[in-house]
Design an enzyme around this catalytic site. Structure first.
Site, PDB file in Angstrom:
ATOM      1  CB  CYS A 144      -0.859   2.879   2.844  1.00 20.14           C
ATOM      2  SG  CYS A 144      -0.693   4.643   2.557  1.00 20.14           S
ATOM      3  CG  HIS A 176      -4.635   2.358   0.276  1.00 16.63           C
ATOM      4  ND1 HIS A 176      -4.673   1.862   1.558  1.00 16.63           N
ATOM      5  CD2 HIS A 176      -4.177   3.626   0.378  1.00 16.63           C
ATOM      6  CE1 HIS A 176      -4.277   2.797   2.407  1.00 16.63           C
ATOM      7  NE2 HIS A 176      -3.956   3.879   1.709  1.00 16.63           N
ATOM      8  CD  GLU A 197      -6.319  -1.274   0.856  1.00 15.13           C
ATOM      9  OE1 GLU A 197      -5.289  -1.700   0.283  1.00 15.13           O
ATOM     10  OE2 GLU A 197      -6.282  -0.370   1.729  1.00 15.13           O
TER      11      GLU A 197
HETATM   12  N1  GLN Z   1      -0.203   8.008   7.661  1.00 17.12           N
HETATM   13  C1  GLN Z   1       0.509   7.659   6.475  1.00 17.12           C
HETATM   14  C2  GLN Z   1       0.585   8.817   5.497  1.00 17.12           C
HETATM   15  O1  GLN Z   1      -0.165   9.742   5.592  1.00 17.12           O
HETATM   16  C3  GLN Z   1      -0.089   6.436   5.809  1.00 17.12           C
HETATM   17  C4  GLN Z   1      -1.470   6.671   5.292  1.00 17.12           C
HETATM   18  C5  GLN Z   1      -2.221   5.409   4.999  1.00 17.12           C
HETATM   19  O2  GLN Z   1      -1.899   4.326   5.499  1.00 17.12           O
HETATM   20  N2  GLN Z   1      -3.270   5.523   4.225  1.00 17.12           N
HETATM   21  O3  GLN Z   1       1.411   8.833   4.611  1.00 17.12           O
END
Ligand code: GLN
Length: 527
Positions: A375, A504, A506
């Site tokens: 992400c 994600h 994970e």
């Molecule tokens: N802060 C980033 C976004 O909002 C990444 C979010 C995250 O890593 N879950 O896009």
């Protein structure tokens, strides 16, 4: 009380019942007012877990999914805020037909209806309900009331298990049962008698104490289950089964096991306990320092996914936590990355630690160190590449700096409106979305298929205006969302393993079914 492993206990009982041939689901009840965990500080509350259908919930839901190897949905997560919100919405929609809506019984009834919906959705034989907090505290009273009413309505279908802490004060070195005796009395005053007690402690419960607890707490001795600390949480179902918990539960419902199938799980635990060779992984983050303590709960799904992937290669993951900010102050520290077989930059929010993470990513890219970005890890990988390979020196994300010539990671148009109106809760791009994989990439080989579905939680995206420039210089777009043409996975050409995903992965890793990207990352790291 919190922190003694109610989540793991619930998940483990679920796994045991599943292994006996029953369909199981689990519900987490958190007594706080927050409607979901999405707006909570991860250092305080731990990881925000995301389901396929896009709720931002407590990390225990992740434990349920990992142990049960089943997906969990919206109705499986309740908070006081969530339940009240549902009742108030119903009242506004005239669903109570003009009558006075009251805390009791309307709130407990809403809880009961939600439990029933969650069970029906997956046609569960068993719904395990974990009520958070401590017996006797004000916050979870309405949920205990719901539990009492549920038992009254379905006397043969409800069973209560108390997870209780048995301290062994170091000064005397003897296990104490009194807190449990008082907990049972307090529970009794809420109209609930536990059918079983799980005795959480550093040590196993011995016979004299089992007898004592049985006598004082009105629970059969065989239903007092010893639950001592173990090295790996995956050992808990095996330990519980040694005490015959599964068949005891079934007996109380007048059921018999349809099968007995914990072997694969047992083999996994044996492998873990055989002390396999380690694989050294560094994770660069910022949500783990709290006062004088290091709390790793904010990254629990990442940690578990790394462990599962290592298990798949008969290895044990040895994880080291690296604080992003130190590389900003002292870039010489980057040299320490040489001692790890692979590096992960996980998700995150806000400016803090960003530049340190970008330095780490640059180091991994240039030194061909296996790298997995998750992400925010993808967003920073793209920024690093744009700055240092494509020459956009001021490349950044709209999350960090609104005014820059080269906003490589931009906010999605629909998100702009939400942010302006301060609608932060539950409004990110959440839950499962499809992704088409590009043939010939590490990612497509890892998954072994063309289309995948993965879970998301973010507001920002790769700015498509820069895609061509990035690709020209050797960045591979390995995965794209088909509906909106959004970048889902990037890789770096010629690197042994440089993979980063906007989603994600994970959240979908399971101990006996590791996630393909983590599995291949660990394989590259071992190599
Ligand atoms: N802060 C980033 C976004 O909002 C990444 C979010 C995250 O890593 N879950 O896009």
């Amino acid at each position: 009380m919190s922190g003694i492993g109610k989540g793991i206990a619930t998940a483990s009982i679920g796994r045991i019942l599943k292994s006996k041939g029953f369909k199981v689901t689990a519900i987490k009840i958190d007594p706080y007012i927050n409607v979901d965990a999405g707006t909570m500080n991860p250092v305080e509350h731990g990881e925000v877990f995301v389901t396929d259908d896009g709720i931002e919930c407590d990390q225990d839901v992740g434990n349920y999914e990992r142990f049960l190897d089943e997906n969990i949905y919206t109705d499986n997560y309740m908070t006081t805020g969530r339940v009240y919100q549902a009742v108030i919405n119903r009242e506004r929609n005239l669903e109570y037909q003009g009558r006075c809506v009251e805390v009791v019984p309307d709130i407990p009834n809403e809880v009961i209806d939600t439990i029933k919906r969650a069970g029906k959705k997956v046609k569960a034989d068993f719904v395990l309900i974990e009520i958070g907090g401590t017996v006797g505290e004000y916050q979870n009273m309405l949920f205990l009331e719901a539990a009492r009413m549920l038992k009254l309505q379905h006397p043969k279908d409800v069973l209560f298990i108390l997870v209780s802490y048995f301290p062994v004060p170091t000064i005397i070195g003897e296990m104490k049962t009194k807190p449990t005796q008082y907990a049972v009395r307090t529970l009794n005053s809420a109209g609930i008698q536990p059918d079983m007690i799980l005795a959480r402690s550093v040590l196993p419960l011995d016979e004299p104490r089992k007898r004592k607890v049985s006598n004082f707490c009105n629970v059969e001795k065989e239903d007092i289950i010893s639950a001592p600390d173990v090295k790996s949480v995956y050992e808990v179902p095996i330990n519980f089964e040694k005490e015959n918990i599964g068949n005891r539960i079934l007996k109380k419902f007048g059921l018999k096991p349809k099968q007995s199938n914990l072997k694969e799980w047992d083999d996994l635990v044996k492998m873990i306990n055989d002390s396999p060779k380690p694989v050294e992984i560094g994770i660069v983050g910022k949500y783990f320092e709290t006062g004088s303590f290091t709390l790793l709960d904010s990254y629990i799904s990442v940690i578990e996914a790394v462990k599962h992937a290592a298990f798949a290669h008969n290895r044990k993951a040895k994880i080291t936590w690296l604080s992003a900010e130190k590389y900003e102050k002292n870039p010489d520290e980057l040299k320490e990355l040489d001692s790890f077989a692979g590096i992960i930059v996980p998700g995150g929010f806000g400016n803090r630690g960003i530049e340190g993470k970008i330095k780490v990513i640059e180091y991994c890219r240039k030194n061909k160190k296996p790298f997995l970005g998750l992400c925010l890890g993808l967003q920073l990988s793209v920024i690093e590449f744009a700055r240092n390979v494509c020459g956009y020196k001021d490349a950044t994300s709209a999350e960090f700096k609104q005014k820059s010539k080269n906003i490589i990671i931009d906010v999605m148009p629909e998100q702009k409106v939400l942010l302006k109106e301060k609608k932060y809760g539950g409004t990110m791009r959440l839950g499962a979305y499809d992704c088409n994989l590009t043939e010939g990439t590490i990612s497509s080989r890892a998954y072994g298929k063309k289309q995948i579905s993965e879970r998301h939680r973010h507001r920002y995206e790769v700015n498509n205006d820069y895609r061509e420039a990035l690709e020209k210089k050797g960045m591979l777009i390995a995965g794209l969302n088909p509906e909106k043409d959004l970048v889902e996975i990037i890789e770096v050409k010629g690197h042994p393993f440089f993979v980063a995903s906007q989603f994600h992965p994970e959240f979908k890793s399971r101990p006996l079914n590791p996630h393909p990207l983590f599995r291949e990352f660990i394989k590259a790291a071992i190599k």
